[in-house]
Enzyme design. Structure first.
Site, PDB file in Angstrom:
ATOM      1  N   THR A 195      -9.735   1.183  -9.047  1.00 54.86           N
ATOM      2  CA  THR A 195      -9.099  -0.274  -8.669  1.00 54.86           C
ATOM      3  C   THR A 195      -9.205  -1.382  -9.586  1.00 54.86           C
ATOM      4  O   THR A 195     -10.152  -1.179 -10.365  1.00 54.86           O
ATOM      5  CB  THR A 195      -9.281  -0.707  -7.161  1.00 54.86           C
ATOM      6  OG1 THR A 195      -9.502   0.611  -6.126  1.00 54.86           O
ATOM      7  CG2 THR A 195      -8.510  -1.585  -6.566  1.00 54.86           C
TER       8      THR A 195
ATOM      9  N   ASP B 291      -7.670   8.319   0.970  1.00 57.44           N
ATOM     10  CA  ASP B 291      -8.384   7.262   1.878  1.00 57.44           C
ATOM     11  C   ASP B 291      -8.098   7.410   3.382  1.00 57.44           C
ATOM     12  O   ASP B 291      -8.347   6.539   4.061  1.00 57.44           O
ATOM     13  CB  ASP B 291      -7.536   5.970   1.471  1.00 57.44           C
ATOM     14  CG  ASP B 291      -8.582   5.437   0.163  1.00 57.44           C
ATOM     15  OD1 ASP B 291      -9.561   5.795  -0.245  1.00 57.44           O
ATOM     16  OD2 ASP B 291      -8.120   4.153  -0.310  1.00 57.44           O
TER      17      ASP B 291
ATOM     18  N   SER C 216      -7.903   0.888   3.620  1.00 54.07           N
ATOM     19  CA  SER C 216      -8.107   0.421   2.422  1.00 54.07           C
ATOM     20  C   SER C 216      -9.190  -0.474   2.625  1.00 54.07           C
ATOM     21  O   SER C 216      -9.613  -0.720   3.754  1.00 54.07           O
ATOM     22  CB  SER C 216      -7.064  -0.282   1.642  1.00 54.07           C
ATOM     23  OG  SER C 216      -7.676  -0.842   0.361  1.00 54.07           O
TER      24      SER C 216
ATOM     25  N   GLU D 107      -4.125   8.142  -3.555  1.00 50.00           N
ATOM     26  CA  GLU D 107      -4.487   7.400  -2.323  1.00 50.00           C
ATOM     27  C   GLU D 107      -4.526   8.155  -1.036  1.00 50.00           C
ATOM     28  O   GLU D 107      -5.326   7.785   0.091  1.00 50.00           O
ATOM     29  CB  GLU D 107      -3.433   6.378  -2.092  1.00 50.00           C
ATOM     30  CG  GLU D 107      -4.079   5.069  -1.652  1.00 50.00           C
ATOM     31  CD  GLU D 107      -4.846   4.404  -3.022  1.00 50.00           C
ATOM     32  OE1 GLU D 107      -6.077   4.264  -2.700  1.00 50.00           O
ATOM     33  OE2 GLU D 107      -4.518   4.329  -4.015  1.00 50.00           O
TER      34      GLU D 107
ATOM     35  N   ARG E  86       0.730  -1.307  -0.057  1.00 44.93           N
ATOM     36  CA  ARG E  86      -0.025  -0.021   0.127  1.00 44.93           C
ATOM     37  C   ARG E  86       0.923   1.340  -0.181  1.00 44.93           C
ATOM     38  O   ARG E  86       1.981   1.340   0.553  1.00 44.93           O
ATOM     39  CB  ARG E  86      -0.779  -0.099   1.363  1.00 44.93           C
ATOM     40  CG  ARG E  86      -1.683   1.010   1.630  1.00 44.93           C
ATOM     41  CD  ARG E  86      -3.067   1.104   0.926  1.00 44.93           C
ATOM     42  NE  ARG E  86      -4.269   1.835   1.341  1.00 44.93           N
ATOM     43  CZ  ARG E  86      -5.293   1.962   0.510  1.00 44.93           C
ATOM     44  NH1 ARG E  86      -5.496   1.911  -0.905  1.00 44.93           N
ATOM     45  NH2 ARG E  86      -6.039   2.908   1.011  1.00 44.93           N
TER      46      ARG E  86
END
Ligand code: GLY
Length: 577
Positions: free
Chosen positions: A386, A428, A457, A425, A112
């Protein structure tokens, strides 16, 4: 060390492949460690199989299997290929999770993205403490430190059988020589271009991405060639790192030090027994694995309530929404990066806790949302982005991989002279506890921004095994819809005995605590007519939303794998003898 694998019998006894010259350049970055030959592993399946997001990555995987590669080699080749041919979500500028089952053992790799060293808790707030709209979604400051290249490097070095160069070759080919653009890719490009207009350099690279055109990416081909020659080192401390850092300078936070310090992490997968299967799925920083286990087990606990309830009937939708209410309450309260926040994984997945939550389900009408609130909830719609792929080889090894740049085409920033699409990202994280992100997720302090922290996530690459052998490999895009979608397909297959393609294609719906008593449906199988009226009569609001998902699944029937790609996407399956 992967360079030498082709000259040795593999750990799993894969066929020897032709010895290829080892370049001096590669030797400089790759320790000369040859693996000792190990005992041959017999094939236990009639074929290898894949379910992937597009035909080019399917071709890449087929090529790798034909060269004697295993599931991990195929997975890495797929991931690099999708970075070229599925640029809306495939990536080397993002991150993801890989659940593996190799030689009878489960593994989980967390690659990640991380927050840059200069990130701060309030970086997306104005001087009044309000969230600055769009700042975590578009442009340079939305970008987290990418993990995909180190993830692929770690996975292939540890478990792959082919040379690193072999698994990069298909991606380099498609970047250098081009691939034909599909209608769906152009549609996604057009939509993204509108969003990014005037905000990012997206069109410098993607203006010519038109259906039917042979699209070439020479800058990206050069990056992939360097990664092929030099390994992950190029991306994190070599020329590619320099180019990314130079692109960021004066615009974003990521520096060369961020890239140099990035490391993918091997973690223990979440494991649970369910319905005679062992479930292996994503641990924190994903919320998905915990959510999936809670969903599966809570439904099993409520078996008497589900008795004779037809699949996707109004009562079924109500009972599942009741379960999802509780799962999402826990998600918002307790989950974040385990390296920064002690996530109570054992408690949240314990049979006793899940039974207690199941007992709170109201079988006849929606529970009061406030009474379910352990913490905060979720309220906004979510994009269906995604991408996921599933792979199994004939030796019974499997890879379930979900990776992302978050929204389609990520932040819309393409690092100059690299063709690398950079993620968004950072969205998130909870920019401010109590304010929803792009996926409607409202987080607590567990998911606040801190340097080097990974944002929470929902990606849930999952493998089910029975008697030590892989039974199902499954995953999907969809943000917070990911684990509710996977849950529904698993349930369709095992509780309702549907054939895999029908289970993947069946109607899906989603509830996530907030907005209160709202059931989301998706356009491929809308909830309408009498079904809609009956669900509304139970006290729910129905909302259509484009969160179709793109399930890629492989089921093993006896010794034969069967693969299904979601009819909602442009996915492809192959069974390779
Ligand atoms: N960015 C979507 C996810 O990580 O779940």
């Amino acid at each position: 060390m992967s360079l030498f694998r082709n000259a040795t019998a593999s750990a799993s006894g894969f066929a020897l492949v032709a010895l290829v010259c080892i370049s001096t350049a590669f030797l400089e970055v790759t320790p000369a460690i040859a693996k000792a030959p190990e005992k041959a592993q017999p094939a236990i399946l009639t074929a290898s199989a894949i379910a992937v997001a597009d035909k080019y990555s399917a071709d890449a995987a087929e090529q790798i299997f034909k060269q004697g590669g295993n599931a991990v080699d195929a997975a890495v080749a797929i991931a690099f290929t999708l970075a070229v041919t599925y640029p809306e979500a495939g990536n080397i500028g993002g991150g993801g999770f890989m659940t593996l089952y190799v030689d009878g053992k489960p593994y989980f790799l967390d690659y990640r993205e991380r927050a840059p060293l200069a990130a701060t808790r309030n970086m997306y707030l104005d001087d009044k403490g309000e969230v600055i709209k769009g700042m975590s979604l578009f442009g340079y400051r939305a970008v987290g430190v990418p993990g995909t290249v180190d993830g692929m490097w770690q996975a292939q070095r540890r478990f792959g059988k082919l040379k690193w160069k072999q698994v990069l070759a298909p991606a380099i080919h498609y970047a250098r020589d081009g691939f034909e653009v599909s209608e769906q890719l152009q549609e996604r490009r057009d939509a993204a271009a509108k969003e990014f207009a005037g905000k990012t350099n997206f069109d410098t690279y993607f203006a010519n991405l038109k259906q039917g055109v042979n699209f070439k990416q020479p800058d990206l081909a050069a990056v992939l060639q360097r990664i092929s020659d030099q390994g992950a080192k190029d991306f994190y401390s070599g020329k590619t790192a320099d180019l990314i850092a130079a692109s960021m300078r004066g615009h974003g936070l990521i520096t060369k030090a961020d890239l140099q310090q990035y490391k993918a992490v091997w973690r223990e997968p979440i494991q649970a027994d369910w319905n005679g299967y062992r479930v292996y799925t994503a641990p924190p920083p994903s919320s998905g694995g915990i959510g999936l286990v809670q969903l599966l087990k809570m439904k099993a606990d409520l078996a008497p309530d589900f008795k004779d309830v037809p699949l996707n009937s109004p009562q079924y939708v109500h009972l599942i929404a009741e379960i999802e209410k509780r799962v999402f309450a826990d998600r918002a309260q307790y989950l974040g990066d385990p390296d920064f926040y002690k996530v109570p994984v054992a408690q949240l997945t314990s049979d006793a806790y899940i039974a207690k939550r199941a007992a709170e389900v109201n079988p006849s009408s929606p529970s009061d949302t406030k009474s379910v609130h352990v913490g905060l909830g979720t309220s906004m719609p979510e994009k269906a982005e995604t991408t996921h792929f599933s792979v199994i080889d004939k030796w019974g090894n499997a890879v379930s991989n979900t990776y992302t740049i978050n929204g389609y085409f990520g932040s819309g920033v393409v690092a100059d002279r690299t063709g690398i699409v950079l993620n968004d990202e950072m969205d998130d994280f909870s920019a401010k506890p109590g304010v929803a992100n792009m996926f409607g997720v409202v987080g607590s302090d567990a998911n606040s921004i801190e340097p080097k922290k990974r944002p929470l996530s929902s990606m849930s690459p999952t493998i089910l095994a029975k008697d030590g052998k892989v039974a199902l490999v499954i995953g999907t895009p969809g943000g917070s819809r990911i684990f509710t979608s996977i849950f529904q397909v698993i349930n369709n297959v095992y509780d309702y005995n549907m054939p895999l393609p029908a289970a993947v294609g069946a109607m899906r719906f989603h509830h996530q605590l907030l907005p209160p008593n709202t059931i989301f449906w998706e356009p491929y199988k809308p909830i309408d007519g009498e079904l809609a009226q009956q669900i509304e009569a139970k006290g729910y609001t129905l909302k259509g939303q484009n969160f179709s998902g793109d399930i890629q699944a492989i089921k093993v029937n006896g010794d034969t794998p069967e693969a299904a790609a979601d009819p909602r996407g442009r996915g492809v399956t192959r069974v390779i003898q």
